[in-house]
Design a protein around this motif. Structure first.
Motif, PDB file in Angstrom:
ATOM      1  N   MET A  80      11.616 -15.667 -30.050  1.00 51.47           N
ATOM      2  CA  MET A  80      12.869 -15.006 -30.379  1.00 51.47           C
ATOM      3  C   MET A  80      13.030 -14.849 -31.885  1.00 51.47           C
ATOM      4  O   MET A  80      13.481 -13.800 -32.363  1.00 51.47           O
ATOM      5  CB  MET A  80      14.050 -15.785 -29.794  1.00 51.47           C
ATOM      6  CG  MET A  80      14.150 -15.716 -28.289  1.00 51.47           C
ATOM      7  SD  MET A  80      15.600 -16.600 -27.641  1.00 51.47           S
ATOM      8  CE  MET A  80      16.929 -15.571 -28.292  1.00 51.47           C
ATOM      9  N   LEU A  87      15.012  -7.516 -31.498  1.00 51.92           N
ATOM     10  CA  LEU A  87      16.142  -7.870 -30.643  1.00 51.92           C
ATOM     11  C   LEU A  87      17.463  -7.385 -31.243  1.00 51.92           C
ATOM     12  O   LEU A  87      18.330  -6.859 -30.536  1.00 51.92           O
ATOM     13  CB  LEU A  87      16.192  -9.386 -30.440  1.00 51.92           C
ATOM     14  CG  LEU A  87      15.238  -9.983 -29.413  1.00 51.92           C
ATOM     15  CD1 LEU A  87      15.126 -11.490 -29.612  1.00 51.92           C
ATOM     16  CD2 LEU A  87      15.706  -9.662 -27.997  1.00 51.92           C
ATOM     17  N   MET A  91      20.091  -4.628 -29.627  1.00 52.54           N
ATOM     18  CA  MET A  91      21.477  -5.026 -29.396  1.00 52.54           C
ATOM     19  C   MET A  91      22.454  -4.059 -30.057  1.00 52.54           C
ATOM     20  O   MET A  91      23.443  -3.635 -29.443  1.00 52.54           O
ATOM     21  CB  MET A  91      21.676  -6.444 -29.942  1.00 52.54           C
ATOM     22  CG  MET A  91      22.908  -7.150 -29.460  1.00 52.54           C
ATOM     23  SD  MET A  91      23.119  -8.772 -30.243  1.00 52.54           S
ATOM     24  CE  MET A  91      21.512  -9.514 -29.973  1.00 52.54           C
ATOM     25  N   VAL A 106      21.046 -13.219 -32.721  1.00 49.81           N
ATOM     26  CA  VAL A 106      19.703 -13.619 -32.285  1.00 49.81           C
ATOM     27  C   VAL A 106      19.428 -15.064 -32.695  1.00 49.81           C
ATOM     28  O   VAL A 106      18.922 -15.866 -31.901  1.00 49.81           O
ATOM     29  CB  VAL A 106      18.635 -12.673 -32.856  1.00 49.81           C
ATOM     30  CG1 VAL A 106      17.232 -13.179 -32.485  1.00 49.81           C
ATOM     31  CG2 VAL A 106      18.824 -11.254 -32.324  1.00 49.81           C
ATOM     32  N   ALA A 109      21.553 -17.253 -30.498  1.00 52.30           N
ATOM     33  CA  ALA A 109      20.998 -17.317 -29.146  1.00 52.30           C
ATOM     34  C   ALA A 109      19.764 -18.211 -29.103  1.00 52.30           C
ATOM     35  O   ALA A 109      19.599 -19.015 -28.180  1.00 52.30           O
ATOM     36  CB  ALA A 109      20.648 -15.908 -28.663  1.00 52.30           C
ATOM     37  N   ALA A 157      22.612 -11.441 -25.923  1.00 51.60           N
ATOM     38  CA  ALA A 157      21.556 -12.444 -26.086  1.00 51.60           C
ATOM     39  C   ALA A 157      22.096 -13.849 -25.917  1.00 51.60           C
ATOM     40  O   ALA A 157      21.595 -14.649 -25.123  1.00 51.60           O
ATOM     41  CB  ALA A 157      20.889 -12.296 -27.458  1.00 51.60           C
ATOM     42  N   THR A 161      21.130 -16.978 -23.176  1.00 53.19           N
ATOM     43  CA  THR A 161      20.407 -18.197 -23.547  1.00 53.19           C
ATOM     44  C   THR A 161      21.264 -19.443 -23.394  1.00 53.19           C
ATOM     45  O   THR A 161      20.746 -20.529 -23.124  1.00 53.19           O
ATOM     46  CB  THR A 161      19.877 -18.116 -24.987  1.00 53.19           C
ATOM     47  OG1 THR A 161      20.975 -17.924 -25.899  1.00 53.19           O
ATOM     48  CG2 THR A 161      18.892 -16.961 -25.136  1.00 53.19           C
ATOM     49  N   THR A 185      18.836  -5.819 -24.142  1.00 54.43           N
ATOM     50  CA  THR A 185      18.522  -7.076 -24.817  1.00 54.43           C
ATOM     51  C   THR A 185      17.950  -8.073 -23.817  1.00 54.43           C
ATOM     52  O   THR A 185      16.994  -8.803 -24.118  1.00 54.43           O
ATOM     53  CB  THR A 185      19.781  -7.658 -25.481  1.00 54.43           C
ATOM     54  OG1 THR A 185      20.306  -6.704 -26.422  1.00 54.43           O
ATOM     55  CG2 THR A 185      19.461  -8.953 -26.217  1.00 54.43           C
ATOM     56  N   LEU A 189      14.394 -10.102 -23.761  1.00 55.65           N
ATOM     57  CA  LEU A 189      14.316 -11.548 -23.590  1.00 55.65           C
ATOM     58  C   LEU A 189      13.413 -11.905 -22.414  1.00 55.65           C
ATOM     59  O   LEU A 189      12.662 -12.888 -22.468  1.00 55.65           O
ATOM     60  CB  LEU A 189      15.706 -12.134 -23.380  1.00 55.65           C
ATOM     61  CG  LEU A 189      16.605 -12.197 -24.621  1.00 55.65           C
ATOM     62  CD1 LEU A 189      18.013 -12.640 -24.228  1.00 55.65           C
ATOM     63  CD2 LEU A 189      16.031 -13.151 -25.663  1.00 55.65           C
TER      64      LEU A 189
END
Length: 481
Positions: A80, A87, A91, A106, A109, A157, A161, A185, A189
Motif C-alpha cells: 500500500m 491509490l 480515490m 492511503v 488506511a 480505503a 482496511t 479503490t 486494494l
C-alpha cells in the motif's frame, strides 16, 4: 499528476477476476461528470460464490499462526505504501477528494493493516483459578468465521482496511462489498492483497447491487459477522435482517457532531481545530463538526477568524495539488446542502461567507460556508449536512453547551475547546459521544477505538477493541481426575 484511464474493472472471487459478462456500473468523477471506470453489477449469485470461497478458505487460514497471518498483512502494508500515489489518484478520480487528502488517507488506511498485523499476536486467552482440585478452567479465543465488510464511498480505503485488517489478523476470511460510487479503490486494494500472496478465497471482492448482495449475505448462516459503515437507516435494516441468525454486528453509523468553544479557549487553536474537522473531505465525514456552539465571550472573535480562514480555502478538482475543497459526491448531496442553507437563512441565520453552489465547472461543488446566528429550530442543526457548511450558534453557559450537544439521537463524535482542565473534564463527562476531541479537531488513529453511542452504532473499530469484535470466547473446563 498522471492520468488514470477509464477502464473496465472486475471483481475477485476465490482468486479469480470475474464479472466481465455482467452488466456494468459506471463510476463517475463528481468534479466533472466523466466516467472514470466501470465495475460489474454483481448480485446474489456472485455474493454466494464469494461466500462459498470464503467459507472454504476459512479453515486453513484460521489454523495458521498469528505470526504467519501477520506476515501477509505486513506485505500488504508495504505494498500500500509502495502504491500510495496510484491509490490516491484512483480515490480522487472516483469520489473527488483533494489529492493531498487522498495521499493522507492511503497512509491512514495502511496504518490499520500494520497495527492489526501486530495486534493479532496479542489475542490472549485465560487460565482461571479453579474451584475444585480436579479441574482446569481456560478461555480460548477463536475467529468468528466468514466476515462481510460493507463500506461507504467517503473513505474507500480506510473504511476497508479498518475492517479487513482485524478480521484477517484474527483468522477470519472476508467478503468486501464497497460502495458503488467509489469501488475502484477497493479493486486496487484487492489486487494488492493478491500480490501480497493471500491464499485463494481468504479475501474476496464483490461489486454491484447493494440490496441483492446484502440479501445473500444476510440469509447465509455461514457469514457469521457483518461489519458495516454507513447510514443509521441502513444500519437498522441490517439489525433486523440479522436477527433470524443472530449474526454478530459491528455498526459505525451516522453522526451529527457538536463542537463547543468555551470562553476560555484559545480561539486561534479552536479555529484551526474546526477547520481540520469541518472541511476535511468537503465536510463529507461522519465525525466532522456539524453543530458549532460558541460561548458569548468569544463568539464574535471566533466567527470572524473562522470565516477568514474558510475564505482562504480553494475549491476545485481534486487532482489540482493546490485544491482544498473538492466536489460533493453527487447531485443529491448538493441538493441537501442547498436545502440546509436556505432553511437556515429563511429562519433568521446570516451567511458570513460562502453560501452558494458553484456550477461553472460542470461538477458538484459548494463554497466553504460559515453561517452565524443559527438555532436548534433550523434543519441544519437537526440533520447531518455532509457538506462544507459550518453553522455557528451562540451559547451562554457550559450547561447550555452540554444540553444542546446531547440533544440528538446520534453519539459518534464531539469536540471541546477549553484551556481549563477541570472545566473540560466535567463537561466531557456529561457528553454522550464515543469519540471526543479536546482541543483536537483530528482525533482518529489506528491504535484508538472508533465508534459511537446511541444511534451512531454498535462496537468499536481500531485499537485492541477493534480485533475483539472478530473473535469468540470459548470456555473450556478440563477434568483432570
Amino acid at each position: 499528476m498522471s492520468e488514470v484511464k477509464t477502464q473496465q474493472y472486475l471483481m475477485s472471487i476465490n482468486g479469480e477476476w470475474v464479472g466481465d459478462e455482467l452488466d456494468s456500473l459506471n463510476v463517475v468523477n463528481p468534479a466533472n461528470g466523466e466516467t472514470v471506470g466501470t465495475v460489474p453489477n454483481g448480485g446474489e449469485e456472485e455474493a454466494n460464490r464469494a461466500i462459498d470461497a470464503a467459507h472454504e478458505a476459512f479453515g486453513p487460514w484460521s489454523r495458521l499462526t498469528a505470526y504467519e497471518r501477520a506476515g501477509y498483512l505486513k506485505k500488504l502494508h508495504q505494498l500500500m505504501l509502495d502504491h500510495e500515489e496510484e491509490l490516491a489518484q484512483i480515490m480522487t478520480l472516483e469520489m473527488g477528494k483533494p489529492i493531498k487528502e487522498s495521499r493522507g488517507e492511503v497512509k491512514y488506511a495502511a496504518s490499520f493493516i500494520e497495527w492489526f498485523a501486530e495486534e493479532g499476536k496479542r489475542i490472549y486467552g485465560e487460565t482461571i483459578p479453579t474451584h475444585v482440585s480436579g479441574k482446569r478452567l481456560q478461555v480460548w479465543k477463536k475467529p468468528v468465521g466468514v466476515v462481510a465488510a460493507i463500506t461507504p464511498w467517503n473513505f474507500p480505503a480506510a473504511m476497508l482496511t479498518r475492517k479487513i485488517g482485524p478480521a484477517l489478523a484474527a483468522g477470519c476470511s472476508v467478503l468486501m462489498k464497497p460502495s458503488g460510487e467509489s469501488p475502484l479503490t477497493a479493486v486496487k486494494l484487492m489486487e494488492l492483497c493478491e500480490e501480497a500472496g493471500f491464499p485463494k478465497g481468504v479475501v474476496n471482492l464483490v461489486t454491484g447491487s447493494s440490496s441483492k448482495i446484502a440479501k445473500a449475505i444476510m440469509v447465509d448462516d455461514r457469514v457469521r459477522k457483518i461489519t458495516f459503515t454507513g447510514s443509521t437507516e441502513v444500519g437498522k435494516i441490517l439489525i433486523r435482517q440479522s436477527a433470524d441468525q443472530v449474526k454478530r454486528l459491528s455498526l459505525e453509523l451516522g453522526g451529527h457532531a457538536p463542537l463547543i468553544v468555551l470562553d476560555d479557549a484559545n480561539v486561534d487553536l479552536a479555529v484551526k481545530g474546526v477547520m481540520a474537522s469541518k472541511f476535511r473531505n468537503s465536510g463529507q465525514t461522519c465525525i466532522c463538526a456539524n453543530r458549532i456552539y460558541v460561548q458569548a465571550g468569544v463568539y464574535d472573535e471566533f466567527v470572524e477568524k473562522f470565516a477568514e480562514a474558510a475564505e482562504q480555502l480553494k475549491v476545485g478538482n481534486g487532482t489540482d495539488e493546490s485544491c482544498d475543497i473538492g466536489p460533493l459526491i453527487n447531485q443529491a448531496g448538493l441538493d441537501k446542502v442547498n436545502r440546509h442553507v436556505e432553511d437556515a437563512v429563511n429562519k433568521g441565520a446570516s451567511v458570513v461567507t460562502g453560501g452558494k453552489e458553484l456550477t461553472d465547472s460542470g461538477g458538484v461543488f459548494f463554497q466553504p460556508t460559515v453561517i452565524k446566528d443559527v438555532d436548534r429550530s433550523m434543519v441544519i442543526m437537526q440533520e447531518e449536512t455532509f457538506g462544507p457548511v459550518a453553522p455557528v450558534q451562540k451559547i451562554a453557559s457550559d450547561e447550555e453547551a452540554v444540553k444542546l450537544a446531547n440533544d440528538t439521537t446520534y453519539g459518534l463524535a464531539a469536540y471541546v475547546f477549553t484551556e481549563n482542565v477541570a472545566r473540560g473534564t466535567k463537561l466531557i463527562e456529561q457528553l454522550n459521544f464515543g469519540i471526543v476531541g479536546w482541543n483536537d479537531g483530528a482525533p482518529s488513529a489506528a491504535q484508538v477505538p472508533f465508534g459511537g453511542m446511541k444511534e451512531s452504532g454498535v462496537g468499536r473499530e481500531g485499537g485492541h477493541e477493534g480485533i475483539d469484535a472478530f473473535v469468540e470466547s470459548q470456555y473450556v473446563a478440563i477434568g483432570m481426575d
